[in-house]
Design a protein around this motif. Sequence first.
Motif, PDB file in Angstrom:
ATOM      1  N   GLY A  47      -1.023   3.631  -4.372  1.00 32.36           N
ATOM      2  CA  GLY A  47      -1.614   3.483  -3.040  1.00 32.36           C
ATOM      3  C   GLY A  47      -2.085   2.066  -2.770  1.00 32.36           C
ATOM      4  O   GLY A  47      -2.563   1.354  -3.656  1.00 32.36           O
ATOM      5  N   GLU A  48      -1.942   1.685  -1.509  1.00 35.17           N
ATOM      6  CA  GLU A  48      -2.356   0.355  -1.052  1.00 35.17           C
ATOM      7  C   GLU A  48      -3.837   0.114  -1.319  1.00 35.17           C
ATOM      8  O   GLU A  48      -4.272  -1.008  -1.580  1.00 35.17           O
ATOM      9  CB  GLU A  48      -2.039   0.266   0.452  1.00 35.17           C
ATOM     10  CG  GLU A  48      -2.398  -1.025   1.134  1.00 35.17           C
ATOM     11  CD  GLU A  48      -1.542  -2.219   0.674  1.00 35.17           C
ATOM     12  OE1 GLU A  48      -0.371  -2.016   0.305  1.00 35.17           O
ATOM     13  OE2 GLU A  48      -2.075  -3.339   0.679  1.00 35.17           O
ATOM     14  N   LYS A  49      -4.615   1.194  -1.284  1.00 34.23           N
ATOM     15  CA  LYS A  49      -6.071   1.033  -1.441  1.00 34.23           C
ATOM     16  C   LYS A  49      -6.450   0.531  -2.831  1.00 34.23           C
ATOM     17  O   LYS A  49      -7.567   0.080  -3.048  1.00 34.23           O
ATOM     18  CB  LYS A  49      -6.768   2.366  -1.166  1.00 34.23           C
ATOM     19  CG  LYS A  49      -6.820   2.683   0.310  1.00 34.23           C
ATOM     20  CD  LYS A  49      -7.669   3.896   0.558  1.00 34.23           C
ATOM     21  CE  LYS A  49      -7.736   4.168   2.051  1.00 34.23           C
ATOM     22  NZ  LYS A  49      -8.242   5.488   2.335  1.00 34.23           N
ATOM     23  N   PRO A 103      10.371  -5.878 -10.176  1.00 32.24           N
ATOM     24  CA  PRO A 103      10.198  -5.029  -8.995  1.00 32.24           C
ATOM     25  C   PRO A 103      10.993  -3.733  -9.105  1.00 32.24           C
ATOM     26  O   PRO A 103      12.145  -3.750  -9.546  1.00 32.24           O
ATOM     27  CB  PRO A 103      10.751  -5.910  -7.864  1.00 32.24           C
ATOM     28  CG  PRO A 103      11.702  -6.841  -8.526  1.00 32.24           C
ATOM     29  CD  PRO A 103      11.177  -7.078  -9.907  1.00 32.24           C
ATOM     30  N   THR A 104      10.385  -2.615  -8.718  1.00 27.84           N
ATOM     31  CA  THR A 104      11.080  -1.325  -8.838  1.00 27.84           C
ATOM     32  C   THR A 104      11.246  -0.620  -7.499  1.00 27.84           C
ATOM     33  O   THR A 104      11.827   0.457  -7.444  1.00 27.84           O
ATOM     34  CB  THR A 104      10.314  -0.389  -9.805  1.00 27.84           C
ATOM     35  OG1 THR A 104       9.011  -0.155  -9.259  1.00 27.84           O
ATOM     36  CG2 THR A 104      10.192  -0.993 -11.193  1.00 27.84           C
ATOM     37  N   THR A 105      10.688  -1.187  -6.422  1.00 22.91           N
ATOM     38  CA  THR A 105      10.961  -0.651  -5.084  1.00 22.91           C
ATOM     39  C   THR A 105      11.898  -1.638  -4.371  1.00 22.91           C
ATOM     40  O   THR A 105      11.949  -2.825  -4.747  1.00 22.91           O
ATOM     41  CB  THR A 105       9.678  -0.499  -4.231  1.00 22.91           C
ATOM     42  OG1 THR A 105       9.100  -1.799  -4.042  1.00 22.91           O
ATOM     43  CG2 THR A 105       8.678   0.427  -4.876  1.00 22.91           C
ATOM     44  N   LEU A 106      12.557  -1.148  -3.346  1.00 22.55           N
ATOM     45  CA  LEU A 106      13.439  -2.051  -2.596  1.00 22.55           C
ATOM     46  C   LEU A 106      12.621  -3.169  -1.960  1.00 22.55           C
ATOM     47  O   LEU A 106      13.029  -4.334  -1.957  1.00 22.55           O
ATOM     48  CB  LEU A 106      14.216  -1.258  -1.532  1.00 22.55           C
ATOM     49  CG  LEU A 106      15.181  -2.070  -0.682  1.00 22.55           C
ATOM     50  CD1 LEU A 106      16.242  -2.770  -1.537  1.00 22.55           C
ATOM     51  CD2 LEU A 106      15.856  -1.176   0.375  1.00 22.55           C
TER      52      LEU A 106
HETATM   53  N1  LIG Z   1       3.534 -10.890  -2.056  1.00 21.95           N
HETATM   54  C1  LIG Z   1       4.368 -10.804  -1.059  1.00 21.95           C
HETATM   55  O1  LIG Z   1       5.041 -11.767  -0.680  1.00 21.95           O
HETATM   56  C2  LIG Z   1       4.515  -9.485  -0.342  1.00 21.95           C
HETATM   57  C3  LIG Z   1       5.551  -9.313   0.582  1.00 21.95           C
HETATM   58  C4  LIG Z   1       5.704  -8.067   1.183  1.00 21.95           C
HETATM   59  C5  LIG Z   1       4.828  -7.028   0.854  1.00 21.95           C
HETATM   60  N2  LIG Z   1       3.830  -7.234  -0.040  1.00 21.95           N
HETATM   61  C6  LIG Z   1       2.919  -6.150  -0.428  1.00 21.95           C
HETATM   62  O2  LIG Z   1       3.675  -5.144  -1.088  1.00 21.95           O
HETATM   63  C7  LIG Z   1       2.958  -3.912  -0.979  1.00 21.95           C
HETATM   64  C8  LIG Z   1       3.919  -2.787  -0.681  1.00 21.95           C
HETATM   65  O3  LIG Z   1       4.824  -2.668  -1.741  1.00 21.95           O
HETATM   66  P1  LIG Z   1       5.732  -1.354  -1.934  1.00 21.95           P
HETATM   67  O4  LIG Z   1       6.304  -0.965  -0.640  1.00 21.95           O
HETATM   68  O5  LIG Z   1       6.631  -1.636  -3.061  1.00 21.95           O
HETATM   69  O6  LIG Z   1       4.678  -0.211  -2.265  1.00 21.95           O
HETATM   70  P2  LIG Z   1       3.975   0.294  -3.625  1.00 21.95           P
HETATM   71  O7  LIG Z   1       3.831  -0.769  -4.596  1.00 21.95           O
HETATM   72  O8  LIG Z   1       2.758   1.016  -3.176  1.00 21.95           O
HETATM   73  O9  LIG Z   1       5.018   1.355  -4.193  1.00 21.95           O
HETATM   74  C9  LIG Z   1       5.299   2.506  -3.435  1.00 21.95           C
HETATM   75  C10 LIG Z   1       5.330   3.772  -4.274  1.00 21.95           C
HETATM   76  O10 LIG Z   1       6.579   3.843  -4.950  1.00 21.95           O
HETATM   77  C11 LIG Z   1       6.358   4.155  -6.324  1.00 21.95           C
HETATM   78  N3  LIG Z   1       7.470   3.585  -7.046  1.00 21.95           N
HETATM   79  C12 LIG Z   1       7.704   2.292  -7.351  1.00 21.95           C
HETATM   80  N4  LIG Z   1       8.896   2.149  -7.919  1.00 21.95           N
HETATM   81  C13 LIG Z   1       9.446   3.381  -8.004  1.00 21.95           C
HETATM   82  C14 LIG Z   1      10.676   3.869  -8.492  1.00 21.95           C
HETATM   83  N5  LIG Z   1      11.607   3.058  -8.989  1.00 21.95           N
HETATM   84  N6  LIG Z   1      10.894   5.201  -8.436  1.00 21.95           N
HETATM   85  C15 LIG Z   1       9.974   6.033  -7.906  1.00 21.95           C
HETATM   86  N7  LIG Z   1       8.798   5.628  -7.414  1.00 21.95           N
HETATM   87  C16 LIG Z   1       8.539   4.309  -7.457  1.00 21.95           C
HETATM   88  C17 LIG Z   1       5.006   3.552  -6.633  1.00 21.95           C
HETATM   89  O11 LIG Z   1       4.444   4.151  -7.776  1.00 21.95           O
HETATM   90  C18 LIG Z   1       4.266   3.887  -5.340  1.00 21.95           C
HETATM   91  O12 LIG Z   1       3.820   5.210  -5.369  1.00 21.95           O
HETATM   92  C19 LIG Z   1       1.922  -4.125   0.081  1.00 21.95           C
HETATM   93  O13 LIG Z   1       0.665  -4.233  -0.536  1.00 21.95           O
HETATM   94  C20 LIG Z   1       2.285  -5.434   0.734  1.00 21.95           C
HETATM   95  O14 LIG Z   1       1.178  -6.131   1.253  1.00 21.95           O
HETATM   96  C21 LIG Z   1       3.671  -8.434  -0.650  1.00 21.95           C
END
Ligand SMILES: NC(=O)c1ccc[n+]([C@@H]2O[C@H](COP(=O)([O-])OP(=O)(O)OC[C@H]3O[C@@H](n4cnc5c(N)ncnc54)[C@H](O)[C@@H]3O)[C@@H](O)[C@H]2O)c1
Length: 324
Positions: A47-49, A103-106
């Motif tokens: 979570g973001e929080k 990184p593990t999310t898109l």
């Molecule tokens: N630093 C930067 O330049 C920059 C740029 C854009 C966004 N951000 C920040 O990134 C954050 C959002 O990142 P997000 O969208 O990755 O969200 P997140 O990090 O909250 O991940 C989303 C959810 O996906 C789960 N998850 C992650 N990888 C997974 C996988 N491979 N399989 C299944 N579940 C998986 C996580 O446990 C989480 O529940 C925000 O805080 C935003 O401000 C930073």
Amino acid sequence: MIKIGLDNIWCEIAEHTRGQKPLVVVSQKVDKLYQPRFEHKFVLKDGEKEKNFKTLEKVLDAASAAKLSRKDVIVAIGGGVAGDIAGFAAATYMRGIDVVQVPTTLLAMVDSSVGGKTAINTRFGKNLVGAFHQPKTVLIDLNFLRTLDERQYKTGLAEVVKYAFIEKNIDAEGDFMGFLWENADKINARDEEILKRIIKICISLKSAVVEQDEKESGLRRILNFGHTYGHAVEKQTNYKYTHGEAVVAGMRYAFSLALEKNLVSASYAQYANDLMDKFNFPTIPALPQDKMQHHMQGDKKAAGGAVTFILPTAYAQVDAFEMK
Ligand SMILES: NC(=O)c1ccc[n+]([C@@H]2O[C@H](COP(=O)([O-])OP(=O)(O)OC[C@H]3O[C@@H](n4cnc5c(N)ncnc54)[C@H](O)[C@@H]3O)[C@@H](O)[C@H]2O)c1
């Protein structure tokens, strides 16, 4: 260094941290699914929080408890939340140690793991406390995307579409917006070849911008397209919507403002909205304008009472506008 399309991520991490003691900061779901085995591991609640002072303190304490020295490394494995908080911890622990981003999310693959921005949120708003701290290495293994749920996948796509709106030139073949339009079905089906290409394009675009303006004194601001309004959506809805969902609302808002100001043609604005529709992003209901205005004034990009909006000015082109 950025490596894309790896086969054995755990060996890659070992190789890229050789001779260093790693503290792994891992997103909760990723920890459950992949159970990374490291001696020093901090599991970050989802979570973001969680991107707050308290959690930062816990990560820094974990680094101290593991006796990390200035030569050691923090490894962020997860989404943007893990990357941002682990990156900021690395920027401040002993005045700065290495960070490796996995990184593990898109969203994290195309955006947050690259460029060196790290931050936490405060009760006043998003990313208000942070540092620029470039990762030593970014290791991107597309296999992680297979377990990402649809909502999180779409949130990453929002940032992909953002790149298309801000930059025309992708590679030798040209137009990124057209590429996304033509390949929308494959993208929605997570075609790996297409995704690999998209990730490469987004990273090269972001790297090019960051190289010219690392500390965001000018050009880098274009990467915030959709974010001023988007951050306000996140704040106003108490982070009910994902970052990407909020950014889509912000991009739609930016197109409507640009239309009002005669910056773009109605047909381009329509095309942009139709492109976003192709990815079935959820619709965010109208939010109270006075509250949204208040949040936007509090955004860290606001200065002297003026809010900076990045608005489209032509096909695949945006610019910054100060608005009172
Ligand atoms: N630093 C930067 O330049 C920059 C740029 C854009 C966004 N951000 C920040 O990134 C954050 C959002 O990142 P997000 O969208 O990755 O969200 P997140 O990090 O909250 O991940 C989303 C959810 O996906 C789960 N998850 C992650 N990888 C997974 C996988 N491979 N399989 C299944 N579940 C998986 C996580 O446990 C989480 O529940 C925000 O805080 C935003 O401000 C930073």
